[in-house]
Design a protein around this motif. Structure first.
Motif, PDB file in Angstrom:
ATOM      1  N   PRO B 139       0.820  -1.209   0.000  1.00 57.19           N
ATOM      2  CA  PRO B 139       0.000   0.000   0.000  1.00 57.19           C
ATOM      3  C   PRO B 139       0.852   1.256   0.000  1.00 57.19           C
ATOM      4  CG  PRO B 139      -0.754  -1.503   1.696  1.00 57.19           C
ATOM      5  CD  PRO B 139       0.499  -2.068   1.146  1.00 57.19           C
ATOM      6  N   ILE B 142       1.856   1.893  -3.483  1.00 61.13           N
ATOM      7  CA  ILE B 142       0.727   2.200  -4.349  1.00 61.13           C
ATOM      8  C   ILE B 142       0.243   3.612  -4.144  1.00 61.13           C
ATOM      9  CG2 ILE B 142      -1.729   1.764  -4.392  1.00 61.13           C
ATOM     10  CD1 ILE B 142      -1.323  -0.828  -5.073  1.00 61.13           C
ATOM     11  N   LEU B 143       0.419   4.085  -2.924  1.00 65.23           N
ATOM     12  CA  LEU B 143      -0.044   5.440  -2.651  1.00 65.23           C
ATOM     13  C   LEU B 143       0.663   6.455  -3.528  1.00 65.23           C
ATOM     14  CD1 LEU B 143      -0.473   5.403   1.177  1.00 65.23           C
ATOM     15  CD2 LEU B 143      -2.182   5.918  -0.512  1.00 65.23           C
ATOM     16  N   VAL B 145       1.149   6.240  -6.692  1.00 65.00           N
ATOM     17  CA  VAL B 145       0.354   6.435  -7.905  1.00 65.00           C
ATOM     18  C   VAL B 145      -0.855   7.304  -7.587  1.00 65.00           C
ATOM     19  CG1 VAL B 145      -0.948   5.272  -9.689  1.00 65.00           C
ATOM     20  CG2 VAL B 145       1.112   4.243  -8.812  1.00 65.00           C
ATOM     21  N   PHE B 146      -1.438   7.024  -6.453  1.00 69.08           N
ATOM     22  CA  PHE B 146      -2.595   7.794  -6.024  1.00 69.08           C
ATOM     23  C   PHE B 146      -2.245   9.272  -5.912  1.00 69.08           C
ATOM     24  CE2 PHE B 146      -6.231   9.193  -4.271  1.00 69.08           C
ATOM     25  CZ  PHE B 146      -6.400   9.146  -2.911  1.00 69.08           C
ATOM     26  N   LEU B 148       0.166  10.837  -7.327  1.00 67.08           N
ATOM     27  CA  LEU B 148       0.421  11.395  -8.644  1.00 67.08           C
ATOM     28  C   LEU B 148      -0.876  11.822  -9.302  1.00 67.08           C
ATOM     29  CD1 LEU B 148       2.566  11.787 -10.838  1.00 67.08           C
ATOM     30  CD2 LEU B 148       1.893   9.605 -11.749  1.00 67.08           C
ATOM     31  N   ALA B 149      -1.845  10.912  -9.244  1.00 65.89           N
ATOM     32  CA  ALA B 149      -3.136  11.243  -9.850  1.00 65.89           C
ATOM     33  C   ALA B 149      -3.748  12.453  -9.160  1.00 65.89           C
ATOM     34  CB  ALA B 149      -4.079  10.056  -9.746  1.00 65.89           C
ATOM     35  N   LEU B 150      -3.549  12.527  -7.867  1.00 66.06           N
ATOM     36  CA  LEU B 150      -4.097  13.637  -7.101  1.00 66.06           C
ATOM     37  C   LEU B 150      -3.514  14.958  -7.571  1.00 66.06           C
ATOM     38  CD1 LEU B 150      -6.027  13.037  -4.910  1.00 66.06           C
ATOM     39  CD2 LEU B 150      -4.277  13.500  -3.256  1.00 66.06           C
ATOM     40  N   VAL B 152      -2.167  15.627 -10.441  1.00 65.10           N
ATOM     41  CA  VAL B 152      -2.674  15.962 -11.762  1.00 65.10           C
ATOM     42  C   VAL B 152      -4.094  16.496 -11.666  1.00 65.10           C
ATOM     43  CG1 VAL B 152      -3.307  15.005 -13.991  1.00 65.10           C
ATOM     44  CG2 VAL B 152      -1.204  14.302 -12.919  1.00 65.10           C
TER      45      VAL B 152
END
Lengths: 355, 169, 493
Positions: B139, B142-143, B145-146, B148-150, B152
């Protein structure tokens, strides 16, 4: 806990707190005198020899001035704001180690209020609470300029907390602990044979980032846009008079002392004399308590050096514009902090543990 | 002694949390939010999780609520509109909330008799980091990636409107 | 790298590929600005999805727990991966010519869609509450941003805001439920929870059921089932149509996958006959039946009165969730197979329907029923495809939707319980015919306003894509056995 421990804790708190509060009048005087020296004018010289009683005069002035409360403001928050600013400034001192041990009444007493195992994060955390005093102060003043000043200041402080934290992560990696006392204990002796074993030689980049960020955190020039006289009258403390204003000032100077203290503890060896190990000194001096006094004096000298540095830079450099300020934090200091962590990690990996 | 401290700080947290909802004036709500998060941090401290407690203050009380307060101040939302709700709505809300509280209290007081009791251990930073890099590694990674999306997403929501069309970035 | 870490990474290959492509897109986007504003990012997304589908195919055999119990792969998760990557690819494809995604937001849109896809696959894979929560939050938060993607549309901002508020509340309730379950069982890992529940042997305190319901709140929010569906119409109406297309399929499938995984791993045990039985003492049936019935009824009845097609389709998607939830009530292998088949059919027809709504919205700048008037005559191909999709959604024989519903109702009837639920499902399908027919009537039986016949233009690629969805819908309605076999295999693993 026995009664003795209670009394000990309380007296430590009182002594250290009062000791740090003494920084405020000293800084008032030093600031104005050094400013005068830099600007080629005499400075305060009316009150007492060389103007040494100027801080007392200031204090008396603050006590007797009228204490205005503007109309149409939120009185509760208006009155609360200076104390919201002062409280974290006072709380933070609890974690700073001033000297090693003194042997009094048959016990070893650590010369610091407490040693948490997360001291460093405690300091960062409580320091970040100092923003609220500024925010509520500016907002409750019912004054557009105060509001703008306080929002600027708050955004500046929040932006610079990040490089502060990143620089600190570097030292945590090197020393392997969050406890400030442990960090200082590891900084005695020499490094590479000829340098004192201080943090600055392990983390030069981190020190730089921390130094710049600490200027911004305490709203000192060159980052004092929130308080600029030319633009915003006095920023978020425009509408405050007498003791409330003095409280804001006390908070600012105490923050300054804390930052200087943090810098000496993390990067300049805390209470250690350069090149000399504590055990050597103990042999030479004979008594632990004498050693303790030497350590306290060393610490004070180092902190005084940094305070002097703060004052010097204030009166030398011009002010940053707000967008330059933000650009510096997000565009330069944070990448530098991250690079610092990366470099430290790489170097530590290849030298197997500590540098 | 510990129970007394726990009781006091729990009450403090709950009252200030209620104050968030019940305050007149958004800035008071934000202030109460800071206090309740602070209370939570002290509760964590009472259970020996010193690291989490400090991180809670640093991040929640020290950064997130600051941003809340920013927004509140920028939007200048001081005086809430005093729309008096019709009394029937008040009664229904009161009954349902109190009823829910009652049910929950009864359920909780009866149900947890057989629970395993866990001794609170002192969660040192070393322990947390060891767990983080062994059992909870996944986790943790993985966070990224989260986040990163945030970033953006935030950029998308906050980027300035362009007046002139089609300037290359 | 320990061998289990290597195995775990291998099992995670499709997602690793997506992350790799995502990072490449990010870098390319940053350093080669020339590529930003044409269709490159969206094509990149399509390529990524194809690669991910291939990757899923490559690792479809690996089962078991990975990453120290954080995720678990099985046949079902393989299916959901296929579905989600496919949905992502189709969404990217249809956004190529959509006017609602502004040109300069294309690369951000692509990145966000890819991250959301990752989040969705994590939801279905997660075997641990922490992982589940992270995945749900990833999907939710990116959804908030995507819902508000048309920044100058007030509706879009409203949609985003409503989604945010609902999401925050339901996430809060869910995590409270998770903490209660942790308190009761002492574990966050699904199998460990199952172990702890088995030990308690039949009687569970009421608070556990309360906690289960709270956890369901989080799932219900994602799949928009009864008590937490209120955000769906507003969000579907306000968000840009390509985004809505993705929402209607992706998070729903992921939510179902996650719910299925949770129930099967934490609350049930694998029986020797291959089915699953809930751990003794846990009665999910009545509650789920009630929720399913309520969802269906709310969805269908509310859709009847709508005049905005997007809103209507939002309610119809809620109704379809109700149909799928029916299969959760009985936990036989046939039920799970029917869920799988239904989701495949639903994915194709819903993607197609929203695609066409998007086309109409682009051409006519609106998606009320008036905008659909005569559209069938203006673009015959689109009209025919829409008819196919809508008939399939209703459940008319000859289309895959009918097979899906038949399988679900059949699973209920076979298990000899909750027959009233199956009956309710049939009644609801009849009701749904009314509003689907309303759309078709507007498209084919009314005169277009303002524009002459046959003047509208659709890019050839889009037409092919639509056909690519419509044709299988018909084929699946007729030759469904191979897919059914595949579904059975997936369920068994």
């Amino acid at each position: 806990m026995e009664a003795f421990d209670y009394i000990l804790s309380i007296s430590k708190v009182v002594l250290i707190l009062v000791g740090v509060i003494q920084v405020v009048p000293i800084m008032i005087y030093v600031e104005r005198k050094v400013a005068a020296l830099i600007q080629d004018r005499p400075g305060p010289n009316r009150v007492g020899p060389l103007g040494l009683f100027q801080p007392i005069a200031d204090a008396v002035k603050f006590l007797f001035k009228e204490d205005p409360i503007p109309l149409n403001t939120n009185r509760f928050l208006y009155t609360l704001a200076p104390f919201l600013s002062l409280l974290p400034a006072c709380l933070v001192i609890a974690a700073l180690p001033i000297a090693d041990k003194a042997i009094l009444f048959g016990r070893e007493i650590y010369i610091q209020i407490t040693d948490l195992d997360v001291s460093l994060i405690y300091i960062l955390a409580i320091g970040s609470l100092g923003v609220y005093g500024i925010l509520f102060g500016g907002w409750a003043s019912n004054n557009k300029y105060s509001l703008i000043g306080s929002l600027r200041s708050a955004s500046q402080m929040v932006s610079y907390e990040l490089p502060l934290g990143l620089a600190v992560v570097g030292t945590v990696m090197v020393y392997g602990t969050f406890s400030l006392r442990e960090m200082v204990l590891q900084q005695e002796g020499t490094f590479l044979g000829f340098l004192p074993n201080w943090g600055i030689f392990y983390q030069p980049l981190g020190f730089l980032v921390f130094l710049v960020a600490s200027f911004a955190e305490t709203n000192r020039l060159p980052f004092d846009l929130p308080e600029t006289e030319a633009e915003l009258v006095a920023g978020f403390h425009t509408e405050y008079g007498s003791m409330k204003f003095a409280t804001f000032f006390m908070a600012e100077y105490m923050n300054l002392a804390t930052m200087a203290g943090l810098m000496t503890v993390m990067y300049f060896g805390g209470w250690h004399l350069p090149w000399v190990k504590d055990s050597q000194l103990l042999e030479w001096l004979g008594s632990q308590n004498l050693l303790c006094i030497v350590q306290i004096i060393t610490y004070i000298v180092k902190v005084a050096f940094f305070l002097f540095l703060y004052v010097l830079i204030r009166w030398t450099l011009p002010r940053f514009r707000f967008d330059q300020l933000m650009e510096l934090s997000w565009g330069s200091l944070i990448p530098l902090g991250l690079i610092n962590i990366l470099l430290s990690a790489v170097i530590m990996y290849f030298t197997g543990g500590k540098v | 002694m510990k129970e007394a401290a726990f009781a006091f700080f729990s009450l403090f947290t709950l009252l200030t949390a209620a104050g968030v909802v019940l305050s007149r004036g958004v800035v008071y709500s934000a202030f109460n939010l800071v206090l309740s998060l602070f209370g939570l941090a002290i509760l964590y401290l009472l259970w020996g999780a010193s690291f989490i407690s400090m991180i809670q203050i640093l991040i929640y009380a020290g950064a997130i609520v600051v941003l809340f307060v920013f927004v509140v101040m920028l939007l200048n939302l001081e005086k809430p509109q005093d729309i008096a709700p019709p009394w029937i709505r008040g009664i229904l809300t009161g009954v349902s909330v109190w009823g829910l509280c009652f049910i929950l209290l009864r359920v909780f007081s009866r149900s947890f008799g057989e629970m395993p009791s866990v001794e609170p251990q002192k969660a040192s930073v070393r322990m947390i980091s060891q767990l983080l890099f062994s059992q909870y590694l996944w986790p943790f990674e993985i966070l990224t990636v989260f986040l990163l999306a945030l970033i953006v997403g935030i950029y998308m929501l906050a980027r300035p409107e362009r007046e002139t069309p089609h300037e290359s970035p | 790298m320990t061998p289990e870490l290597v195995l775990s990474l291998k099992a995670f290959l499709p997602e690793v590929l997506v992350v790799g492509f995502l990072s490449a897109l990010f870098l390319l986007d940053g350093f080669v600005p020339r590529l930003r504003e044409n269709q490159f990012p969206l094509w990149w997304v399509i390529v990524t999805c194809v690669a991910a589908l291939l990757g899923t195919h490559a690792v479809r055999g690996i089962g078991g727990e990975h990453f120290s119990g954080m995720i678990a792969t099985s046949g079902m998760t393989t299916f959901f991966r296929y579905l989600i990557f496919f949905a992502c690819g189709v969404t990217a494809f249809l956004s190529l010519s959509s006017r609602e995604i502004e040109k300069r937001g294309r690369s951000e849109f692509s990145i966000l869609i890819l991250c959301m896809t990752l989040g969705m696959t994590w939801m279905t894979l997660s075997n641990h509450f922490l992982m589940l929560y992270i995945a749900i939050e990833t999907v939710s938060i990116i959804s908030f941003v995507l819902a508000g993607f048309s920044r100058d549309s007030a509706r879009s901002n409203e949609a985003s805001f409503k989604y945010l508020v609902y999401g925050a509340v339901s996430s809060g309730i869910m995590i409270y439920g998770i903490s209660l379950v942790y308190g009761y069982t002492g574990a966050l890992n699904y199998p460990a929870i199952a172990q702890a529940l088995i030990k308690n042997n039949g009687t569970h305190p009421f608070v556990f059921y309360l906690a289960l319901f709270m956890i369901y709140a989080g799932f219900a929010y994602k799949i928009s089932s009864f008590p937490f569906h209120f955000w769906t119409p507003d969000v579907y109406e306000g968000a840009p149509t390509p985004v809505v297309t993705f929402f209607s399929v992706g998070p729903k499938a992921a939510g179902f996958g996650a719910l299925l995984h949770f129930i099967l791993a934490a609350l049930a045990q694998k029986q020797e006959t291959g089915g699953f039985a809930l751990i003794s003492g846990i009665q999910l049936g009545p509650v789920l039946a009630f929720i399913s019935a309520a969802t269906m009824i709310v969805g269908n009845l509310s859709a009847v009165a709508q005049t905005n097609v997007k809103r209507m389709m939002a309610f119809s998607s809620i109704a379809h969730v109700g149909y799928v939830l029916m299969a959760f009530v009985v936990m036989t292998p046939e039920a799970f197979t029917s869920i799988v088949f239904y989701l495949i059919a639903y994915c194709a027809m819903n993607l197609g329907a929203f695609w066409i709504i998007g086309i109409v919205a682009d051409q006519k700048r609106g998606s009320d029923l008036e905008h659909f008037k005569g559209f069938g005559w203006q673009m015959p191909l689109v009209g025919v495809c829409m008819a196919i999709f809508l008939f399939s959604l209703t459940g008319i024989p000859l289309f895959s939707g009918f097979i899906g519903k038949f399988l679900i109702f059949g699973a209920l009837i076979q298990s000899q319980s909750y027959l009233w639920l199956a009956l309710l499902g049939v009644l609801n399908s009849v009701i749904s015919l009314y509003y689907y027919a309303k759309i078709l009537r507007a498209m084919w039986l009314e005169k277009p306003e303002g524009m002459a016949l046959g003047t509208l233009h659709l890019p050839k690629s889009q037409a092919f894509g639509l056909l690519g969805l419509a044709v299988p819908t018909i084929i699946l309605g007729l030759f469904f056995s191979p897919v059914l076999e595949l579904a059975r295999q997936w369920v068994m693993q």
